[in-house]
Scaffold this active site. Structure first.
Site, PDB file in Angstrom:
ATOM      1  CB  SER A 185      -7.833   1.177   6.060  1.00 38.95           C
ATOM      2  OG  SER A 185      -8.454   2.428   6.230  1.00 38.95           O
ATOM      3  CE  LYS A 229      -3.647   2.148   2.816  1.00 37.36           C
ATOM      4  NZ  LYS A 229      -4.446   2.013   4.050  1.00 37.36           N
ATOM      5  CB  SER A 274      -7.433   3.890   3.093  1.00 38.54           C
ATOM      6  OG  SER A 274      -6.665   3.344   4.131  1.00 38.54           O
TER       7      SER A 274
END
Length: 533
Positions: free
Chosen positions: A225, A126, A201
């Site tokens: 997330s 990420k 996210s």
């Protein structure tokens, strides 16, 4: 309970009951055949870390072959998904060749893999979890030229174990959204339905892993997330106990005392069997030892509690949990009963103020980065400025996304509460940690919906956003949570639920996830494989 906040929840629930069916009938009418991802044709992409490591160790497979297979898969699916932000494929191929050389020259391969348990295995990262030399914009136009100077702590541990990063994946602006859609990188797509979000996210990680384009990923989680993309994309994701995995090098960050209890980094993968090894590496030797991941464990030791959602007035104010998600919990309960486990409907500690406690926990992190923090105004002036920026965003005249600005406003106005109320809910949260610890103990887990519904339509994430306390409350409490996929619903969307344990009892979540993977099959590909035997 905050009346105004709860009225907002009731209003959103009422709107969702009206708008949802209209969207399905008129705006998104059923199609004869939706666009499908290319199927997986290389069997290597269907194997777990456990199996691939065995083949690498036995010199039956090369890292170069494996890394090439994943690069080819990424290149095949990313035009559909837009999950890749920046790749490092040439460097990864060089590192794979070096790993193969190291394995070939080793006179003690067993020791080599004990020291470097992820040697030669590819992963994705990420963007908010710093990968040295790679983009570190985190979905922000203002940060478009920012590069990570060094690896974050968890990334460094994974690389020290021999893993090879392939890319950094898409995230919302500053990670402040449950939809991964930015003006810098565009919209990230759900591999199961291109009209739906992969969540946020860690949306890029969810999308790539769900598509079979990542062996495993590193995600981060401050309010769901890791777990929300795992639900939406049909994969396993583990939010570790607060403070177990360092968030050093993460953006956004904070110097607040409780920050590392709320924000954690953790593994995302299609294979539950890999979660313990990945968590052990990410946590580091000392923290991993405290989790007792290597200790023998009998599933029969588990005591299973389950709930189908929030209850009482709190449940009535939330959107109803999707019936197929509730049935997934019931299926798991039935299976676990057949194994002779102690299973009972939960009498949960008091979660009546779950939304207030969840939002206050985040709103209290004043030291965490703000979108508009470079501006000189403070206090009520900053609230007015944020509202003005939201209006500009709605008109398409802002450099910021509306979802990130909503999150910003929530923090600026202290979750619509005064300081005395905030202190009250912070105190309730601390008391609730003890209540959950006593409730679950050293052998109890709770099965609970990860969110109220499967993946939502693009641009309509305000509906699931108003149920964010399904995930966020467990960050505030610092509890370990594993999302477990349990197949697909009638629309072909992934469904599943969370397994929650007391602080530092992560191994209970992971062991149960492995059993449920064995019983129900775990990850189901968006498109059936086409592999030649």
């Amino acid at each position: 309970m905050e009346l105004f906040l709860r009225l907002i929840l009731i209003a959103v629930k009422a709107i969702a009951l009206i708008v949802g069916p209209l969207l399905d009938r008129f705006w998104y009418p059923p199609k004869v055949r939706k666009t499908l991802l290319p199927p997986i044709r290389n069997r290597l992409l269907t194997l777990s870390v456990q199996e691939l490591r065995k083949r690498l160790r036995g010199r039956q497979l090369t890292s170069l072959e494996l890394v090439k297979a994943y690069i080819e898969r990424i290149e095949a699916v990313n035009p559909h998904l837009n999950a890749l932000v920046e790749s490092r494929f040439p460097a990864a191929l060089v590192e794979a060749a070096a790993a193969d050389d190291l394995i070939a020259r080793s006179t003690d391969v067993e020791k080599l893999f004990r020291d470097r348990p992820l040697l030669g295995l590819p992963l994705t990262v990420k963007e908010s979890c710093a990968l040295g030399g790679m983009t570190f914009a985190v979905g922000s136009l203002a940060r478009r030229n920012v590069k990570a100077q060094d690896d974050g702590v968890a990334v460094k541990r994974i690389r020290s174990a021999g893993a090879i990063p392939l890319l950094v994946s898409a995230t919302p602006e500053y990670c402040f959204s449950v939809e991964t859609d930015t003006m810098l990188n565009g919209r990230c797509i759900n591999p199961y339905d291109f009209e739906r979000t992969p969540g946020g996210s860690s949306g890029g990680e969810g999308s790539l892993n769900g598509a079979g384009a990542s062996l495993f990923g590193i995600g981060s989680d401050i309010g769901g997330s890791i777990r929300i993309p795992s639900l939406y994309c049909g994969i396993f994701g583990h939010k570790p106990s607060g403070g177990v995995v360092s968030v050093g090098g993460h953006f956004p960050n904070s110097s607040a005392e409780d920050f590392e209890q709320y924000l954690v980094e953790g593994p995302i993968t299609r294979f539950a069997v890999d979660l313990p090894d990945l968590l052990e590496v990410m946590a580091g030797r000392e923290k991993a030892a405290a989790l007792r991941l290597r200790e023998p464990f009998q599933l029969s030791q588990l005591k299973i509690h389950y709930a189908l959602g929030f209850e009482g007035i709190n449940g009535w104010m939330h959107q109803s949990v999707d019936g197929e998600i509730q049935n997934a919990i019931r299926k798991a309960v039935t299976h676990l009963k057949t194994l002779g486990l102690d299973v009972q409907r939960a009498k949960l500690p008091d979660l009546g103020n779950s939304m207030e406690m969840a939002l206050v926990g985040i709103a209290n992190l004043h030291q965490m980065d703000y979108l508009l923090e470079a501006e000189p105004t403070e206090g009520s002036g900053k609230v007015r400025e944020t509202l003005g920026e939201m209006l500009r965003s709605i008109r398409g005249q802002s450099s910021y996304t509306i979802n990130a600005l909503i999150f910003e406003l929530l923090r600026r106005c202290q979750a619509l509460m005064g300081r005395p109320q905030m202190e009250q809910y912070l105190a309730e949260s601390k008391a609730l940690i003890g209540e959950f610890s006593n409730f679950l103990g050293e052998n109890g887990v709770l099965l609970f919906p990860t969110m109220s519904s499967p993946a939502g339509r693009h641009k309509w994430t305000v509906f699931p956003l108003c149920g964010i306390d399904y995930t966020l409350i467990f960050n505030v409490l610092g509890l370990p949570v594993t999302h477990v996929p349990i197949g697909l619903n009638k629309q072909g969307l992934p469904i599943g639920f969370s397994v929650i344990a007391a602080p530092h009892q992560d191994r209970l979540c992971l062991h149960l996830a492995m059993e449920l993977e064995r019983a129900f099959g775990g990850w189901q590909p968006p498109t059936p494989h086409e592999i030649d035997d």
